[in-house]
Design a protein around this motif. Structure first.
Motif, PDB file in Angstrom:
ATOM      1  N   MET A  54     -59.309 -79.308   9.306  1.00 10.76           N
ATOM      2  CA  MET A  54     -58.362 -78.477   8.554  1.00 10.76           C
ATOM      3  C   MET A  54     -59.004 -78.044   7.237  1.00 10.76           C
ATOM      4  O   MET A  54     -59.927 -78.689   6.744  1.00 10.76           O
ATOM      5  CB  MET A  54     -57.059 -79.242   8.289  1.00 10.76           C
ATOM      6  N   LYS A  55     -58.485 -76.964   6.686  1.00  6.41           N
ATOM      7  CA  LYS A  55     -59.101 -76.412   5.470  1.00  6.41           C
ATOM      8  C   LYS A  55     -58.070 -76.242   4.360  1.00  6.41           C
ATOM      9  O   LYS A  55     -56.946 -75.798   4.594  1.00  6.41           O
ATOM     10  CB  LYS A  55     -59.747 -75.070   5.764  1.00  6.41           C
ATOM     11  N   LEU A  56     -58.486 -76.607   3.145  1.00  5.81           N
ATOM     12  CA  LEU A  56     -57.659 -76.442   1.952  1.00  5.81           C
ATOM     13  C   LEU A  56     -58.372 -75.500   0.989  1.00  5.81           C
ATOM     14  O   LEU A  56     -59.562 -75.665   0.708  1.00  5.81           O
ATOM     15  CB  LEU A  56     -57.425 -77.799   1.280  1.00  5.81           C
ATOM     16  N   ALA A  57     -57.639 -74.501   0.500  1.00  4.24           N
ATOM     17  CA  ALA A  57     -58.162 -73.596  -0.526  1.00  4.24           C
ATOM     18  C   ALA A  57     -57.577 -74.014  -1.878  1.00  4.24           C
ATOM     19  O   ALA A  57     -56.361 -74.172  -2.006  1.00  4.24           O
ATOM     20  CB  ALA A  57     -57.797 -72.151  -0.213  1.00  4.24           C
ATOM     21  N   VAL A  58     -58.443 -74.201  -2.857  1.00  3.93           N
ATOM     22  CA  VAL A  58     -58.013 -74.654  -4.188  1.00  3.93           C
ATOM     23  C   VAL A  58     -58.372 -73.587  -5.214  1.00  3.93           C
ATOM     24  O   VAL A  58     -59.535 -73.161  -5.301  1.00  3.93           O
ATOM     25  CB  VAL A  58     -58.677 -75.992  -4.559  1.00  3.93           C
ATOM     26  N   PHE A  59     -57.370 -73.168  -5.987  1.00  2.00           N
ATOM     27  CA  PHE A  59     -57.566 -72.170  -7.039  1.00  2.00           C
ATOM     28  C   PHE A  59     -57.376 -72.850  -8.395  1.00  2.00           C
ATOM     29  O   PHE A  59     -56.253 -73.188  -8.783  1.00  2.00           O
ATOM     30  CB  PHE A  59     -56.562 -71.026  -6.888  1.00  2.00           C
ATOM     31  N   SER A  60     -58.469 -73.046  -9.114  1.00  6.97           N
ATOM     32  CA  SER A  60     -58.401 -73.725 -10.414  1.00  6.97           C
ATOM     33  C   SER A  60     -59.784 -73.725 -11.048  1.00  6.97           C
ATOM     34  O   SER A  60     -60.796 -73.669 -10.343  1.00  6.97           O
ATOM     35  CB  SER A  60     -57.921 -75.174 -10.243  1.00  6.97           C
ATOM     36  N   HIS A  61     -59.825 -73.819 -12.343  1.00  6.46           N
ATOM     37  CA  HIS A  61     -61.100 -73.924 -13.036  1.00  6.46           C
ATOM     38  C   HIS A  61     -61.676 -75.337 -12.966  1.00  6.46           C
ATOM     39  O   HIS A  61     -60.933 -76.324 -13.052  1.00  6.46           O
ATOM     40  CB  HIS A  61     -60.937 -73.573 -14.517  1.00  6.46           C
ATOM     41  N   CYS A  62     -62.988 -75.415 -12.813  1.00  8.96           N
ATOM     42  CA  CYS A  62     -63.695 -76.650 -13.135  1.00  8.96           C
ATOM     43  C   CYS A  62     -63.691 -76.796 -14.658  1.00  8.96           C
ATOM     44  O   CYS A  62     -63.505 -75.820 -15.387  1.00  8.96           O
ATOM     45  CB  CYS A  62     -65.141 -76.593 -12.632  1.00  8.96           C
ATOM     46  N   ALA A  63     -63.887 -78.012 -15.129  1.00  9.24           N
ATOM     47  CA  ALA A  63     -63.857 -78.247 -16.575  1.00  9.24           C
ATOM     48  C   ALA A  63     -64.937 -79.240 -16.972  1.00  9.24           C
ATOM     49  O   ALA A  63     -65.448 -80.008 -16.145  1.00  9.24           O
ATOM     50  CB  ALA A  63     -62.486 -78.770 -17.004  1.00  9.24           C
ATOM     51  N   VAL A  64     -65.278 -79.192 -18.244  1.00  7.21           N
ATOM     52  CA  VAL A  64     -66.102 -80.230 -18.871  1.00  7.21           C
ATOM     53  C   VAL A  64     -65.237 -80.831 -19.973  1.00  7.21           C
ATOM     54  O   VAL A  64     -64.859 -80.148 -20.920  1.00  7.21           O
ATOM     55  CB  VAL A  64     -67.404 -79.658 -19.457  1.00  7.21           C
ATOM     56  N   ASP A  65     -64.884 -82.098 -19.819  1.00 10.16           N
ATOM     57  CA  ASP A  65     -63.932 -82.739 -20.728  1.00 10.16           C
ATOM     58  C   ASP A  65     -64.598 -83.801 -21.597  1.00 10.16           C
ATOM     59  O   ASP A  65     -65.476 -84.534 -21.135  1.00 10.16           O
ATOM     60  CB  ASP A  65     -62.804 -83.415 -19.934  1.00 10.16           C
ATOM     61  N   THR A  66     -64.145 -83.872 -22.831  1.00 15.42           N
ATOM     62  CA  THR A  66     -64.467 -85.017 -23.692  1.00 15.42           C
ATOM     63  C   THR A  66     -63.191 -85.848 -23.783  1.00 15.42           C
ATOM     64  O   THR A  66     -62.201 -85.418 -24.376  1.00 15.42           O
ATOM     65  CB  THR A  66     -64.911 -84.572 -25.095  1.00 15.42           C
ATOM     66  N   ILE A  67     -63.210 -87.025 -23.164  1.00 16.40           N
ATOM     67  CA  ILE A  67     -62.031 -87.885 -23.106  1.00 16.40           C
ATOM     68  C   ILE A  67     -62.169 -89.001 -24.132  1.00 16.40           C
ATOM     69  O   ILE A  67     -63.151 -89.743 -24.125  1.00 16.40           O
ATOM     70  CB  ILE A  67     -61.867 -88.484 -21.693  1.00 16.40           C
ATOM     71  N   THR A  68     -61.186 -89.110 -25.026  1.00 17.30           N
ATOM     72  CA  THR A  68     -61.188 -90.170 -26.031  1.00 17.30           C
ATOM     73  C   THR A  68     -60.076 -91.161 -25.715  1.00 17.30           C
ATOM     74  O   THR A  68     -58.905 -90.797 -25.643  1.00 17.30           O
ATOM     75  CB  THR A  68     -60.973 -89.588 -27.450  1.00 17.30           C
ATOM     76  N   ILE A  69     -60.471 -92.421 -25.509  1.00 18.18           N
ATOM     77  CA  ILE A  69     -59.519 -93.513 -25.282  1.00 18.18           C
ATOM     78  C   ILE A  69     -59.832 -94.605 -26.300  1.00 18.18           C
ATOM     79  O   ILE A  69     -60.880 -95.257 -26.223  1.00 18.18           O
ATOM     80  CB  ILE A  69     -59.628 -94.083 -23.854  1.00 18.18           C
ATOM     81  N   GLY A  70     -58.940 -94.783 -27.276  1.00 19.78           N
ATOM     82  CA  GLY A  70     -59.229 -95.742 -28.347  1.00 19.78           C
ATOM     83  C   GLY A  70     -60.429 -95.292 -29.144  1.00 19.78           C
ATOM     84  O   GLY A  70     -60.509 -94.156 -29.620  1.00 19.78           O
ATOM     85  N   ASP A  71     -61.415 -96.180 -29.265  1.00 18.20           N
ATOM     86  CA  ASP A  71     -62.636 -95.863 -30.012  1.00 18.20           C
ATOM     87  C   ASP A  71     -63.748 -95.319 -29.127  1.00 18.20           C
ATOM     88  O   ASP A  71     -64.857 -95.068 -29.597  1.00 18.20           O
ATOM     89  CB  ASP A  71     -63.148 -97.122 -30.740  1.00 18.20           C
ATOM     90  N   ASN A  72     -63.461 -95.138 -27.845  1.00 18.38           N
ATOM     91  CA  ASN A  72     -64.497 -94.727 -26.900  1.00 18.38           C
ATOM     92  C   ASN A  72     -64.354 -93.263 -26.499  1.00 18.38           C
ATOM     93  O   ASN A  72     -63.240 -92.771 -26.290  1.00 18.38           O
ATOM     94  CB  ASN A  72     -64.432 -95.603 -25.634  1.00 18.38           C
ATOM     95  N   LYS A  73     -65.509 -92.579 -26.388  1.00 16.79           N
ATOM     96  CA  LYS A  73     -65.538 -91.188 -25.952  1.00 16.79           C
ATOM     97  C   LYS A  73     -66.368 -91.081 -24.677  1.00 16.79           C
ATOM     98  O   LYS A  73     -67.400 -91.733 -24.541  1.00 16.79           O
ATOM     99  CB  LYS A  73     -66.157 -90.284 -27.023  1.00 16.79           C
ATOM    100  N   TYR A  74     -65.868 -90.245 -23.743  1.00 17.01           N
ATOM    101  CA  TYR A  74     -66.550 -90.063 -22.463  1.00 17.01           C
ATOM    102  C   TYR A  74     -66.678 -88.574 -22.178  1.00 17.01           C
ATOM    103  O   TYR A  74     -65.698 -87.835 -22.253  1.00 17.01           O
ATOM    104  CB  TYR A  74     -65.761 -90.718 -21.321  1.00 17.01           C
ATOM    105  N   GLU A  75     -67.899 -88.114 -21.857  1.00 19.00           N
ATOM    106  CA  GLU A  75     -68.115 -86.743 -21.402  1.00 19.00           C
ATOM    107  C   GLU A  75     -68.009 -86.741 -19.885  1.00 19.00           C
ATOM    108  O   GLU A  75     -68.747 -87.454 -19.203  1.00 19.00           O
ATOM    109  CB  GLU A  75     -69.499 -86.242 -21.839  1.00 19.00           C
ATOM    110  N   GLN A  76     -67.083 -85.950 -19.353  1.00 13.58           N
ATOM    111  CA  GLN A  76     -66.830 -85.961 -17.915  1.00 13.58           C
ATOM    112  C   GLN A  76     -66.657 -84.536 -17.395  1.00 13.58           C
ATOM    113  O   GLN A  76     -66.117 -83.684 -18.090  1.00 13.58           O
ATOM    114  CB  GLN A  76     -65.533 -86.738 -17.609  1.00 13.58           C
ATOM    115  N   ILE A  77     -67.110 -84.293 -16.162  1.00 13.29           N
ATOM    116  CA  ILE A  77     -66.717 -83.057 -15.512  1.00 13.29           C
ATOM    117  C   ILE A  77     -65.375 -83.304 -14.826  1.00 13.29           C
ATOM    118  O   ILE A  77     -65.041 -84.438 -14.468  1.00 13.29           O
ATOM    119  CB  ILE A  77     -67.768 -82.562 -14.494  1.00 13.29           C
ATOM    120  N   GLY A  78     -64.586 -82.254 -14.691  1.00 14.06           N
ATOM    121  CA  GLY A  78     -63.257 -82.446 -14.114  1.00 14.06           C
ATOM    122  C   GLY A  78     -62.573 -81.117 -13.864  1.00 14.06           C
ATOM    123  O   GLY A  78     -63.164 -80.189 -13.317  1.00 14.06           O
TER     124      GLY A  78
END
Length: 290
Positions: free
Chosen positions: A1-25
Motif C-alpha cells: 500500500m502507498k501513503l502520500a505525505v504533504f509536509s515540509h522536512c525541518a531542521v530543529d533545535t530542540i531545547t529541553i532543560g539545559d540541553n540542546k539537540y540539533e535534529q532533522i524532523g
C-alpha cells in the motif's frame, strides 16, 4: 500500500532543560518513517534545502521528487517544558508544488508552516480517497520576534476523512466546549474527528465518542508525537478498515514513542511495540453517546 505525505522536512533545535539537540524532523519525516514501519510505500511531497541530509530519506526507502530547493530547509527553535512547548521560526523553505495526479491509498496533509496553499490543498482533496489532516501549519503565524502563535482559520474540511486537533487548535477553527468543537468539525466535513488533550485522546465517529488515556507519566521530548499518531492512525485505517483499532494503534504508537525517552526521529517506535500497546488500549476504550 502507498501513503502520500504533504509536509515540509525541518531542521530543529530542540531545547529541553539545559540541553540542546540539533535534529532533522518535520511532519514529513515523522509521518514518512512511521508509515515505513507499517510496510507502506511512502511518496513524500516536500521541500528542503542543501542543509538537509536527504540520504536519511533514501536510507529509509522514502520516495521524493522535485523536493530540493536552493533555499535552506524550514527550521524551528523548539523549547520543551513537560507537555508544553514553544516554537520560533528561524527559516522558511519554498512552498510545496502539486504534481497532479497523486496516486496513493491514503494522503496525509500536515503542514508545519504555510507550505501548502489553499489551491494545493483543494487539489489534494480532489485526488484522495482517504485524507488525514493535521491543520497545525495552516493555523500558525509568527510575530515580530518570529515566535509562533495560532490564529483563526475557516479551513474547508469538505472531502476530509479524518482530522486531529488539540483544544487550542480546534478553538481557532470552531467554537464551544470540547464536545461541541468535535461536532462542529464533523459538520464542516471530517468523518473522523480526533481531539488530543495532553494524555486524553477522543475520537468522534457519527454520534459516539471513543476515548483512551495514555498512561505516560514522565514526558521528555514531545516533538513529532502527533505526527507519529497521525501516520499510525492513517495506516491502520487503510489496512484494517477499523477506526477502533486505528485509535488504539495510534495511541499505542504515541505511548511507545514517549516511553522511549529518545530525542527526535529516534523515538519512532517499532511495529511490535505499537501492537503490544494497541492491544492494551483496546481493552480500555471508553465510549459514550453525544
Amino acid at each position: 500500500m502507498k501513503l502520500a505525505v504533504f509536509s515540509h522536512c525541518a531542521v530543529d533545535t530542540i531545547t529541553i532543560g539545559d540541553n540542546k539537540y540539533e535534529q532533522i524532523g518535520g511532519a514529513a519525516c515523522y509521518c514518512g518513517i512511521t508509515a515505513r514501519q507499517f510496510k507502506f510505500d511512502v511518496d513524500l511531497h516536500t521541500k528542503f534545502g542543501p542543509d538537509f541530509p536527504k540520504q536519511y530519506l533514501t536510507e529509509n526507502k522514502i520516495n521524493f521528487a522535485n523536493a530540493e530547493s536552493k533555499k535552506n530547509t524550514t527550521k524551528f527553535a523548539i523549547s520543551i517544558q513537560g507537555a508544553d512547548r514553544t516554537l520560533k521560526l528561524e527559516n522558511e523553505c519554498d512552498p510545496i508544488e502539486y504534481p497532479a495526479p497523486v496516486d496513493a491509498d491514503g494522503h496525509i496533509v500536515s503542514p508545519i508552516y504555510h507550505e501548502i496553499s489553499d489551491d494545493v490543498f483543494k487539489k489534494i482533496k480532489q485526488d484522495s480517497s482517504f485524507l488525514f489532516v493535521d491543520p497545525q501549519g495552516f493555523l500558525r503565524k509568527k510575530d515580530s520576534q518570529n515566535d509562533i502563535f495560532l490564529e483563526n482559520n475557516d479551513i474547508d474540511l469538505s472531502g476530509v476523512s479524518a482530522i486531529k486537533v488539540n483544544p487550542e487548535e480546534s478553538q481557532k477553527i470552531v467554537n464551544g466546549s470540547h464536545d461541541e468543537m468535535m461536532v462542529a468539525l464533523q459538520k464542516k466535513g471530517s468523518e473522523y474527528v480526533i481531539l488530543t488533550n495532553k494524555t486524553d485522546v477522543s475520537l468522534l465517529v457519527k454520534d459516539k465518542v471513543y476515548s483512551i488515556t495514555l498512561p505516560n507519566k514522565d514526558i521528555h521530548d514531545t516533538t513529532g508525537i502527533g505526527d507519529i499518531f497521525c501516520a499510525t492512525f492513517c495506516c491502520t485505517m487503510l489496512k484494517e478498515k477499523d477506526f477502533l483499532w486505528a485509535l488504539c494503534f495510534a495511541g499505542g504508537a504515541a505511548q511507545a514513542a514517549l516511553e522511549s525517552k529518545n530525542i527526535g526521529l529516534q523515538k519512532i517506535p517499532k511495529k511490535g511495540k505499537i501492537q503490544t500497546n494497541a492491544s492494551y488500549f483496546y481493552n480500555l476504550v471508553k465510549f459514550r453517546d453525544l
